[in-house]
Scaffold this active site. Structure first.
Site, PDB file in Angstrom:
ATOM      1  N   ASP A 170     -53.333 -28.468  42.790  1.00  0.00           N
ATOM      2  CA  ASP A 170     -52.017 -28.131  43.320  1.00  0.00           C
ATOM      3  C   ASP A 170     -52.104 -27.867  44.826  1.00  0.00           C
ATOM      4  O   ASP A 170     -53.162 -27.546  45.362  1.00  0.00           O
ATOM      5  CB  ASP A 170     -51.456 -26.894  42.627  1.00  0.00           C
ATOM      6  N   GLU A 171     -50.977 -28.026  45.496  1.00  0.00           N
ATOM      7  CA  GLU A 171     -50.824 -27.685  46.915  1.00  0.00           C
ATOM      8  C   GLU A 171     -51.962 -28.254  47.774  1.00  0.00           C
ATOM      9  O   GLU A 171     -52.604 -27.542  48.547  1.00  0.00           O
ATOM     10  CB  GLU A 171     -50.738 -26.171  47.091  1.00  0.00           C
ATOM     11  N   VAL A 172     -52.213 -29.552  47.621  1.00  0.00           N
ATOM     12  CA  VAL A 172     -53.213 -30.227  48.463  1.00  0.00           C
ATOM     13  C   VAL A 172     -52.536 -30.503  49.807  1.00  0.00           C
ATOM     14  O   VAL A 172     -51.841 -31.511  49.972  1.00  0.00           O
ATOM     15  CB  VAL A 172     -53.714 -31.518  47.794  1.00  0.00           C
TER      16      VAL A 172
END
Length: 719
Positions: free
Chosen positions: A350-352
């Site tokens: 997530d949230e790369v």
């Protein structure tokens, strides 16, 4: 002649005496004859009712007459029984011997009162007119049956109305308690999610495993089915990965014991979470793995195009999986059975924030980079451990098209966990996206939050907001779960401890326990139960009193938008309750200190930054404004020492020091600065004339120019 008349008189007298002595028998005989005549009369009337020639009007008149006759017979039977009982009692009283205790006074006899016993009626008299009594009972039963049919019909209507009425009353009670109301969620609403996971975020303020063990029976009693454990640097990595582990990471033997206790003693499954793309700061910050960053200046995400990156991630996953596969200290690598329930592995993703920016990834599409990386990791896990299912966060998939997802065949490798921590879930996950996910993935998960979602550095979580988020997820799961071929597996209640590896702490786990317990008991039941006897929350809490709204006039739980908690959690005990109550007191004290500093620095006219810079103020006013400062400093020091005593039961000394430095020290430091400024102002005995000069440094910072500079820049006029 006289003798004959005398004999006749004697005979007559004897006859009267005989009749008098046999009066009871004669009365019985007379009563029997009368009743026999009445019985015959009733039978004749019943016979006439059966004649086929009678009309419907005659039948009705006969029925009315029969009812009157039966009523008369019933009266006569009751009267005859009373007469028989009275005569028998009188006869028994005359024949009874005189009582032993009696005394004479003159011609008056005083007898001790005796209570006559009722003699049972003869058998023949007890069954007298039994047929008539049965007829009366049958007629009454027919009347009752006729009324019951109507009552049953009315009761069915009442049940149809009571469902809506119950929902209305339920929602009204929710409003009284301050519990959010969501349409369709109630006692008659959808079923609870099949799986309820509790997230433990260990990358900040990791609790002692002894405290986490105390939580296990509480979580199970409230309906949890498993744990979602995010280890980060608290996992005991070994070998080449040993630098990834923090200096205070859990010991392998202690962690194995905790994992076995979760499943063997409490039946809780375990889903480990290992970040494999973004949020890898704890690994990429180190010199040993610096070269694997997507960008040299940011350790947030790894470059998936480097072969060394995949090698590192495979080693990390292998160590985590093998410890969960064989947690027993006596197990061997060939142990086939699983001592814990371990069916799913979460690989994050997530949230790369930095992706497709390095020289190796720049030529590829972001969606291609992500999908290829996720599928490669999932393929590695499924090839070595085919019994495991792989889970990822969904946020990086939301902007992809249906064709991109379907062509990659990612639905055959992973299950998405859809996370939204706000109250408007459909604002982030619209129906079109649910439809896309259902066409790609056979099943999915959902994720809510019980803490760590409404502020990066909060001290106490807003319980009401988290509860509303969880209740709204119940409605979304009920509505959208049918889209998926295998439905939505369950809901994970996340509790974040840091927003990332470099962030400060947010709400501690013991402080978030009231929010966790309230939300968990709600999602496990499928709705919030307003009945204190039916709510599992009160079964877990150990209260000094039994909440009773009937006595106090207040509901047993009261939540308000501007409050962090309910009074219920301040008077009951549960794991971590002392830390929670301490956090409430610390929150109030910090608010008090903050308001005091703002008042003296920003709102007063004698201790502002202007007064301090120019060393120009009234000593009397400065003394009044700083008189409370030493007392507040000492109060905060006392609370800092108290935090050590309380937090040591849950955390190690490193977490205690971080908590005090983050929450208490800034206020103590601000008070010291205010006190120092006040003492400087108090030392002055003379003051300059006005106007007070503005320093050259401040002029330059603000871009101001002096009057001389203004004259220099003015154009010269030609005369």
């Amino acid at each position: 002649m006289w003798r004959m008349s005398n004999a006749a008189a004697v005979m007559h007298s004897n006859l009267l005496i005989f009749i008098w002595r046999r009066k009871l028998s004669f009365l019985l005989l007379a009563s029997g004859l009368v009743l026999l005549g009445l019985w015959t009369w009733a039978i004749l009337i019943d016979t006439t009712k059966a004649l086929p020639a009678l009309t419907q009007q005659a039948d009705r008149q006969s029925s009315e007459a029969n009812y009157q006759h039966v009523h008369i017979i019933q009266k006569l039977i009751a009267q005859a029984n009373r007469v028989l009982r009275a005569e028998r009692q009188k006869d028994n009283a005359d024949r009874s011997p005189p009582p032993p205790a009696q005394r004479l006074l003159g011609n008056v006899r005083f007898v001790r009162p005796t209570q006559a016993k009722k003699a049972p009626l003869p058998l023949a008299e007890s069954f007298l007119f039994e047929q008539e009594r049965l007829k009366i009972l049958e007629q009454q039963q027919r009347q009752r049956n006729a009324g019951m049919e109507e009552l049953n019909a009315n009761a069915e209507d009442d049940r149809m109305l009571s469902s809506a009425e119950r929902q209305t009353q339920y929602e009204h009670e929710l409003q009284r308690m301050g519990v959010p109301t969501v349409a369709g969620i109630g006692p008659d609403g959808p079923r609870a999610p099949a799986e309820r996971l509790v997230h433990l975020d260990l990358k900040g303020a990791p609790p002692k495993l002894s405290f986490l063990k105390q939580l296990l029976p509480v979580l199970r009693a409230l309906g949890a089915t498993g744990l979602l454990i995010e280890y980060e640097d608290m996992f005991p990595y070994s070998g080449a990965l040993q630098p990834l582990a923090a200096h205070n990471a859990y010991k392998e033997s202690e962690l194995k014991d905790f994992l076995e206790s979760a499943w063997v003693e409490h039946g809780l499954s375990v889903m480990p979470l290992v970040q494999t793309f973004g949020h890898l700061e704890y690994a990429l910050k180190l010199f040993e793995f610096e070269q694997l960053r997507e960008l040299p200046e940011s350790p947030q995400s790894i470059c998936p195009s480097r072969p060394q990156s995949m090698a590192l991630l495979e080693q990390m996953l292998t160590q985590v999986i093998e410890l969960h596969m064989r947690p027993s200290a006596n197990a061997t690598p060939s142990t086939p059975e699983l001592p814990i329930k371990f069916t799913h592995l979460h690989i994050g993703c997530d949230e790369v924030q930095r992706m497709g920016e390095c020289s190796l990834c720049r030529q590829r599409l972001r969606s291609e980079i992500l999908l290829t990386h996720v599928i490669s990791l999932a393929h590695f896990v499924r090839r070595r451990w085919p019994q495991l299912h792989v889970v990822i966060w969904d946020d990086m998939l939301r902007d992809m098209t249906l064709s991109e997802l379907q062509n990659s065949q990612i639905g055959s490798y992973v299950e998405p966990m859809v996370w939204v921590y706000a109250n408007d879930i459909y604002h982030f996950i619209q129906p079109q996206l649910w439809d896309t996910y259902s066409k790609v993935f056979p099943s999915a998960w959902a994720a809510s939050a019980y803490k760590g979602a409404f502020g990066e550095s909060l001290l106490v979580p807003p319980l009401q907001q988290h509860l509303e988020n969880n209740i709204r997820w119940l409605a979304v799961i009920a509505k959208e779960g049918g889209r998926f071929a295998k439905g939505l597996r369950g809901l994970a209640l996340t509790g974040w401890q840091r927003y990332d590896h470099f962030a400060v702490l947010c709400e501690l786990l013991p402080v978030g326990m009231p929010s966790l317990m309230t939300s968990l008991s709600t999602v496990s039941k499928g709705y919030f139960s307003t009945n204190p006897r039916d709510n599992e929350l009160l079964r877990v809490l150990r209260c000094v009193f039994q909440p009773d709204s009937r006595r106090s006039g207040h509901p047993w739980l009261e939540l308000h938008p501007n409050a962090h908690h309910s009074q219920l959690f301040a008077v009951c005990s549960y794991p971590g309750h002392l830390v929670f109550k301490y956090a409430l007191r610390l929150y109030d004290k910090l608010v008090e200190v903050g308001a005091y500093l703002q008042q003296t620095r920003d709102h007063s006219a004698w201790l502002s930054d202007y007064n301090v810079r120019h060393n120009f103020s009234s000593p009397l006013r400065v003394h009044e404004l700083t008189v409370r400062t030493p007392m507040l400093i000492e109060e905060l020091r006392v609370m800092a020492r108290e935090s050590q005593q309380l937090l040591w039961e849950v955390y190690d000394e490193h977490t205690v020091a971080e908590f005090v430095e983050q929450h208490i020290y800034p206020s103590i430091n601000a008070l010291h600065q205010q006190l120092s400024s006040g003492q400087t102002l108090l030392q002055r005995r003379t003051w300059p004339q006005r106007p007070l000069p503005l320093s050259l440094e401040m002029r330059q910072d603000m871009g101001l120019i002096t009057l001389e500079q203004q004259h220099e820049h003015q154009p010269q006029h030609l005369h």
